[in-house]
Design a protein around this motif. Structure first.
Motif, PDB file in Angstrom:
ATOM      1  N   THR A  86       0.897  -0.919   0.090  1.00  0.00           N
ATOM      2  CA  THR A  86      -0.281  -0.165  -0.011  1.00  0.00           C
ATOM      3  C   THR A  86       0.954   1.035   0.217  1.00  0.00           C
ATOM      4  OG1 THR A  86      -0.141  -0.257   2.137  1.00  0.00           O
ATOM      5  CG2 THR A  86      -2.098  -0.751   1.144  1.00  0.00           C
ATOM      6  N   HIS A  87       2.259   1.132   0.334  1.00  0.00           N
ATOM      7  CA  HIS A  87       2.885   2.637   0.044  1.00  0.00           C
ATOM      8  C   HIS A  87       2.735   3.185  -1.707  1.00  0.00           C
ATOM      9  CE1 HIS A  87       7.732   3.956   0.442  1.00  0.00           C
ATOM     10  NE2 HIS A  87       6.327   4.915   0.895  1.00  0.00           N
ATOM     11  N   LEU A  88       3.972   1.812  -2.288  1.00  0.00           N
ATOM     12  CA  LEU A  88       4.367   2.921  -3.162  1.00  0.00           C
ATOM     13  C   LEU A  88       4.443   1.572  -4.374  1.00  0.00           C
ATOM     14  CD1 LEU A  88       7.116   5.430  -2.584  1.00  0.00           C
ATOM     15  CD2 LEU A  88       4.938   5.666  -2.993  1.00  0.00           C
ATOM     16  N   ASP A  89       3.781   0.296  -4.323  1.00  0.00           N
ATOM     17  CA  ASP A  89       2.918  -0.282  -5.382  1.00  0.00           C
ATOM     18  C   ASP A  89       3.908  -1.111  -6.049  1.00  0.00           C
ATOM     19  OD1 ASP A  89       1.071  -0.414  -6.870  1.00  0.00           O
ATOM     20  OD2 ASP A  89       2.026   0.642  -9.043  1.00  0.00           O
ATOM     21  N   CYS A  90       5.085  -1.736  -4.388  1.00  0.00           N
ATOM     22  CA  CYS A  90       5.586  -2.895  -4.583  1.00  0.00           C
ATOM     23  C   CYS A  90       4.836  -3.786  -4.051  1.00  0.00           C
ATOM     24  CB  CYS A  90       6.948  -2.884  -4.186  1.00  0.00           C
ATOM     25  SG  CYS A  90       8.186  -1.864  -4.753  1.00  0.00           S
ATOM     26  N   THR A  91       5.921  -5.167  -5.197  1.00  0.00           N
ATOM     27  CA  THR A  91       4.774  -6.856  -4.291  1.00  0.00           C
ATOM     28  C   THR A  91       5.491  -7.345  -3.577  1.00  0.00           C
ATOM     29  OG1 THR A  91       5.034  -6.951  -7.113  1.00  0.00           O
ATOM     30  CG2 THR A  91       4.163  -9.086  -5.713  1.00  0.00           C
ATOM     31  N   VAL A  92       4.401  -7.726  -2.243  1.00  0.00           N
ATOM     32  CA  VAL A  92       5.468  -7.915  -0.264  1.00  0.00           C
ATOM     33  C   VAL A  92       5.576  -9.710  -1.086  1.00  0.00           C
ATOM     34  CG1 VAL A  92       4.348  -6.308   0.227  1.00  0.00           C
ATOM     35  CG2 VAL A  92       2.987  -8.410  -0.709  1.00  0.00           C
ATOM     36  N   GLN A  93       6.056 -10.182   0.691  1.00  0.00           N
ATOM     37  CA  GLN A  93       6.106 -10.965   0.322  1.00  0.00           C
ATOM     38  C   GLN A  93       6.415 -11.798   1.568  1.00  0.00           C
ATOM     39  OE1 GLN A  93      11.264 -12.045   0.498  1.00  0.00           O
ATOM     40  NE2 GLN A  93      11.055 -10.053  -1.283  1.00  0.00           N
ATOM     41  N   PHE A  94       6.269 -13.182   1.683  1.00  0.00           N
ATOM     42  CA  PHE A  94       5.480 -13.787   2.857  1.00  0.00           C
ATOM     43  C   PHE A  94       6.828 -14.558   3.327  1.00  0.00           C
ATOM     44  CE2 PHE A  94       4.490 -17.927   4.935  1.00  0.00           C
ATOM     45  CZ  PHE A  94       4.944 -17.832   6.213  1.00  0.00           C
ATOM     46  N   ARG A  95       7.295 -13.820   4.918  1.00  0.00           N
ATOM     47  CA  ARG A  95       9.160 -14.491   5.225  1.00  0.00           C
ATOM     48  C   ARG A  95       8.452 -15.452   6.236  1.00  0.00           C
ATOM     49  NH1 ARG A  95      12.454  -9.300   6.262  1.00  0.00           N
ATOM     50  NH2 ARG A  95      10.538  -8.992   7.909  1.00  0.00           N
TER      51      ARG A  95
ATOM     52  N   PRO B 178      -2.788   1.913 -15.795  1.00  0.00           N
ATOM     53  CA  PRO B 178      -3.206   2.215 -13.996  1.00  0.00           C
ATOM     54  C   PRO B 178      -1.815   0.711 -13.505  1.00  0.00           C
ATOM     55  CG  PRO B 178      -5.096   0.287 -15.104  1.00  0.00           C
ATOM     56  CD  PRO B 178      -4.869   0.955 -16.934  1.00  0.00           C
ATOM     57  N   ASP B 179      -1.338   0.835 -14.174  1.00  0.00           N
ATOM     58  CA  ASP B 179      -0.232  -0.754 -13.347  1.00  0.00           C
ATOM     59  C   ASP B 179       1.330  -0.489 -14.484  1.00  0.00           C
ATOM     60  OD1 ASP B 179      -1.691  -2.095 -11.467  1.00  0.00           O
ATOM     61  OD2 ASP B 179      -2.696  -3.036 -13.273  1.00  0.00           O
ATOM     62  N   VAL B 180       2.247  -0.551 -14.148  1.00  0.00           N
ATOM     63  CA  VAL B 180       3.847  -0.600 -14.975  1.00  0.00           C
ATOM     64  C   VAL B 180       3.360  -1.841 -16.239  1.00  0.00           C
ATOM     65  CG1 VAL B 180       6.100  -0.991 -15.026  1.00  0.00           C
ATOM     66  CG2 VAL B 180       4.733   0.246 -13.493  1.00  0.00           C
ATOM     67  N   THR B 181       3.570  -1.406 -17.012  1.00  0.00           N
ATOM     68  CA  THR B 181       2.818  -2.869 -17.845  1.00  0.00           C
ATOM     69  C   THR B 181       4.178  -3.226 -19.060  1.00  0.00           C
ATOM     70  OG1 THR B 181       1.428  -2.128 -19.016  1.00  0.00           O
ATOM     71  CG2 THR B 181       0.908  -3.494 -17.237  1.00  0.00           C
ATOM     72  N   GLY B 182       3.454  -3.797 -20.679  1.00  0.00           N
ATOM     73  CA  GLY B 182       4.817  -3.586 -21.437  1.00  0.00           C
ATOM     74  C   GLY B 182       4.025  -2.096 -22.488  1.00  0.00           C
ATOM     75  N   ALA B 183       3.137  -1.070 -21.783  1.00  0.00           N
ATOM     76  CA  ALA B 183       2.375  -0.226 -22.197  1.00  0.00           C
ATOM     77  C   ALA B 183       3.823   0.771 -21.404  1.00  0.00           C
ATOM     78  CB  ALA B 183       1.140  -0.035 -21.916  1.00  0.00           C
ATOM     79  N   THR B 184       3.749   0.597 -20.496  1.00  0.00           N
ATOM     80  CA  THR B 184       4.981   1.688 -19.148  1.00  0.00           C
ATOM     81  C   THR B 184       6.545   1.426 -20.399  1.00  0.00           C
ATOM     82  OG1 THR B 184       3.969   0.863 -17.786  1.00  0.00           O
ATOM     83  CG2 THR B 184       6.008   2.569 -17.800  1.00  0.00           C
ATOM     84  N   LEU B 185       6.602   0.280 -21.221  1.00  0.00           N
ATOM     85  CA  LEU B 185       7.537  -0.059 -21.739  1.00  0.00           C
ATOM     86  C   LEU B 185       7.960   0.461 -23.307  1.00  0.00           C
ATOM     87  CD1 LEU B 185      11.110  -0.657 -21.867  1.00  0.00           C
ATOM     88  CD2 LEU B 185       9.848  -2.921 -23.050  1.00  0.00           C
ATOM     89  N   ALA B 269      12.261  -9.248 -15.802  1.00  0.00           N
ATOM     90  CA  ALA B 269      11.052  -9.053 -15.055  1.00  0.00           C
ATOM     91  C   ALA B 269       9.564  -9.808 -15.176  1.00  0.00           C
ATOM     92  CB  ALA B 269      10.067  -7.320 -14.897  1.00  0.00           C
ATOM     93  N   ASP B 270       9.323 -10.019 -13.766  1.00  0.00           N
ATOM     94  CA  ASP B 270       7.672 -10.724 -14.044  1.00  0.00           C
ATOM     95  C   ASP B 270       6.778 -10.295 -12.674  1.00  0.00           C
ATOM     96  OD1 ASP B 270       6.292 -12.149 -13.240  1.00  0.00           O
ATOM     97  OD2 ASP B 270       7.272 -14.260 -13.195  1.00  0.00           O
ATOM     98  N   PRO B 271       6.109  -9.379 -13.430  1.00  0.00           N
ATOM     99  CA  PRO B 271       5.052  -8.791 -12.389  1.00  0.00           C
ATOM    100  C   PRO B 271       4.487  -9.556 -11.292  1.00  0.00           C
ATOM    101  CG  PRO B 271       4.760  -8.569 -14.799  1.00  0.00           C
ATOM    102  CD  PRO B 271       5.163  -9.533 -14.989  1.00  0.00           C
ATOM    103  N   PHE B 272       4.700 -10.977 -11.066  1.00  0.00           N
ATOM    104  CA  PHE B 272       4.821 -11.724 -10.385  1.00  0.00           C
ATOM    105  C   PHE B 272       5.328 -12.654  -9.124  1.00  0.00           C
ATOM    106  CE2 PHE B 272       0.638 -11.161 -13.556  1.00  0.00           C
ATOM    107  CZ  PHE B 272      -0.004 -10.886 -12.422  1.00  0.00           C
ATOM    108  N   VAL B 273       5.939 -11.844  -8.826  1.00  0.00           N
ATOM    109  CA  VAL B 273       6.674 -11.941  -8.866  1.00  0.00           C
ATOM    110  C   VAL B 273       7.608 -10.826  -7.458  1.00  0.00           C
ATOM    111  CG1 VAL B 273      10.041 -12.494  -8.619  1.00  0.00           C
ATOM    112  CG2 VAL B 273       8.079 -13.420  -9.906  1.00  0.00           C
ATOM    113  N   PRO B 274       7.034 -11.865  -5.976  1.00  0.00           N
ATOM    114  CA  PRO B 274       7.794 -10.347  -4.910  1.00  0.00           C
ATOM    115  C   PRO B 274       9.013  -8.999  -5.356  1.00  0.00           C
ATOM    116  CG  PRO B 274       7.769 -12.343  -4.118  1.00  0.00           C
ATOM    117  CD  PRO B 274       7.785 -12.815  -5.363  1.00  0.00           C
TER     118      PRO B 274
END
Lengths: 144, 359
Positions: A86-95, B178-185, B269-274
């Motif tokens: 919720t801060h700046l959009d990064c993706t969080v992880q479970f530790r 709304p998100d960082v995607t290929g469009a951002t690139l 980059a993978d949008p679905f990786v922390p």
């Protein structure tokens, strides 16, 4: 007399120029704003057989275009949160060692209820519902 | 009977009035004193810009923007294209040195008070060039489409979204959604290779024109010297040759860094990786990154982030307008108010950067 005419003509040209500029800039600025793409509204996704998810681990699943953090607590209970900090959009992880949810970008920490504990995040993570139906695991948008 | 060379010159001179320009060059003098070294910093920045232009154009021949191709095309440049690794590394190292030398140039002109009349607008255009250079850095960083760049762009564009009222619109325009995607690139590619270079070139032209019209600034200690003790050398060719020598040293530095420390590509980059642990922005954003990290989430009912971003924006504006509000003290003390402000800014940047890397 001549001066009023000059003023009138200047005003006319000025207004015309402003109008012309607006008619050029309006399409340009409109072009910059991307059109909203239709998105299939996902209301629930199936993960698989619940027993395949080991306790004490986590996984990021695609919920439409949103990453969702799915956690299985040591107790066997499932939790799911929107994985975007919720801060700046990064993706969080479970530790699993610290039993918390962590954002690496600015060291934001949430507890396992998704509440922000320390660091810069201003709000809790929004929660998703997890249901097990006939042994299969489903993640769904939480009831508002 | 004039020689062929003279005939050619005359032909051109009649059409383009070259003589006054040559006269100008002949009379341009550069003061030589113990602060002369700072005169080279602007020229070095200019040289690095030219290096960026040259290597950037080369990279364009193989780079393919796009979510599925950007990372792969950079791998291709690094692994397959002859000397691709070299030119990509020069472009990356050059970018960092470019911004570093702009900072050095800026602080040296600040501390020698070169921004004073008649150089107010030279300072302002210089600051705009620094902002554009940071824009180059920020937009170029995403182009390899690796993990670090992906999250840096998410954070950076989200910070833009913090700006009250218009922030969200800016964020969407920057990201192309709304998100960082290929469009951002795609957008960042356009910014990096077309939009920013165009604006940069205009401001660079103005900046250099001003410098030519105004000549070299003399620091107070030199300006106050009796005329017979001042040492001057002609700009052309004497000083220019020294400039070129400085450029050669910098070119060697860039080559040394590029050859011995080739720039890494990282993980795609993978949008679905922390976000990975230890993620950090480029060094020239580090001081802001570190400061924002320390701001608590809420201050007086406002989001801390909003306050932090506003504070940086106000500080930048004040810095850009330094020539117009300068505090002149009549005291003969060594530390004048403007020097203190400059030292504070410099120490803030250096200390925050070091903490950012140490923690």
């Amino acid at each position: 007399m001549a001066e009023t005419r000059r003023k009138f003509l200047n005003a006319l040209i000025g207004t015309g120029l402003v109008g012309w500029l607006a008619s050029v800039l309006y399409p340009v600025f409109s072009f910059l704003k991307p059109p909203e793409l239709p998105e299939a509204t996902v209301s629930s996704i199936k993960w698989g057989v619940a027993t395949d998810f080991p306790a004490g681990t986590s996984e990021i699943v695609k919920f439409g275009r949103t990453p969702v953090l799915l956690i299985r607590l040591d107790s066997g209970e499932f939790k799911a949160f929107e994985a975007t900090c919720t801060h700046l959009d990064c993706t969080v992880q479970f530790r699993s060692d610290k039993k918390d949810i962590w954002c690496a970008c600015h060291n934001g920490i949430y507890d396992l209820r998704g509440l922000n504990v320390s660091g810069p995040p201003p709000r809790p993570l929004s929660q998703y519902a997890v249901n097990v139906v006939d042994g299969e695991l489903f993640v769904a948008k939480a009831e508002a | 009977m004039s020689t062929k060379k003279e005939q050619v010159f005359q032909w051109l001179d009649e059409r383009f009035q070259l003589s006054p320009l040559i006269e100008f060059m002949r009379h341009k003098m550069v003061p030589i004193h113990r602060h002369t070294i700072w005169y080279y910093m602007g020229g070095v920045s200019l040289f690095l810009f030219i290096v960026q232009l040259f290597t950037g154009i080369l990279l364009l021949l193989y780079y393919q923007p796009g979510e599925d191709s950007a990372y792969e095309s950079i791998r291709f440049i690094m692994n397959k294209v002859p000397f691709g690794w070299l030119f990509r590394s020069i472009h990356s190292w050059g970018a960092n040195l470019f911004i570093f030398f702009i900072f050095v140039h800026m602080f040296s002109t600040y501390f020698t008070a070169a921004y004073r009349k008649p150089r107010e607008l030279t300072w302002v255009t210089g600051f705009i060039l620094l902002l554009l250079a940071m824009g180059f850095g920020f937009s170029g960083y995403l182009l390899p489409w690796n993990e670090l760049a992906f999250f840096a762009t998410k954070v950076g564009t989200d910070i833009a979204g913090v700006v009250p009222l218009i922030g969200d619109a800016i964020k969407i325009v920057l990201r192309g959604g709304p998100d960082v995607t290929g469009a951002t690139l795609t957008r960042f590619y356009a910014f990096h290779i077309a939009l920013i270079p165009a604006i940069f070139t205009i401001f660079l032209g103005i900046h250099l024109l001003f410098v030519q019209r105004q000549g070299m600034h003399e620091p107070e200690s030199v300006a106050n010297m009796p005329a017979d003790r001042k040492k001057m050398i002609p700009f052309f060719p004497n000083f220019l040759l020294r400039d070129v020598f400085a450029w050669l040293i910098v070119l060697n530095l860039v080559l040394f860094l590029s050859v011995f420390f080739p720039w890494e590509i990282g993980v795609k980059a993978d949008p679905f990786v922390p976000a990975p642990a230890g993620i950090r922005p480029e060094w020239f954003f580090m001081f802001m990154f570190q400061a924002l990290k320390w701001i608590p989430p809420h201050i007086l009912g406002m989001e801390g982030e909003v306050l932090g971003v506003l504070a940086f924006a106000i500080a930048a504006l004040a810095w850009m307008l330094v020539p117009f509000w300068e505090i002149r003290s009549r005291s003969t003390g060594k530390l004048k108010p403007m020097v203190l402000i400059g030292l504070f800014a410099l120490f803030f940047i250096i200390v925050m950067t070091i903490i950012g890397y140490a923690v």
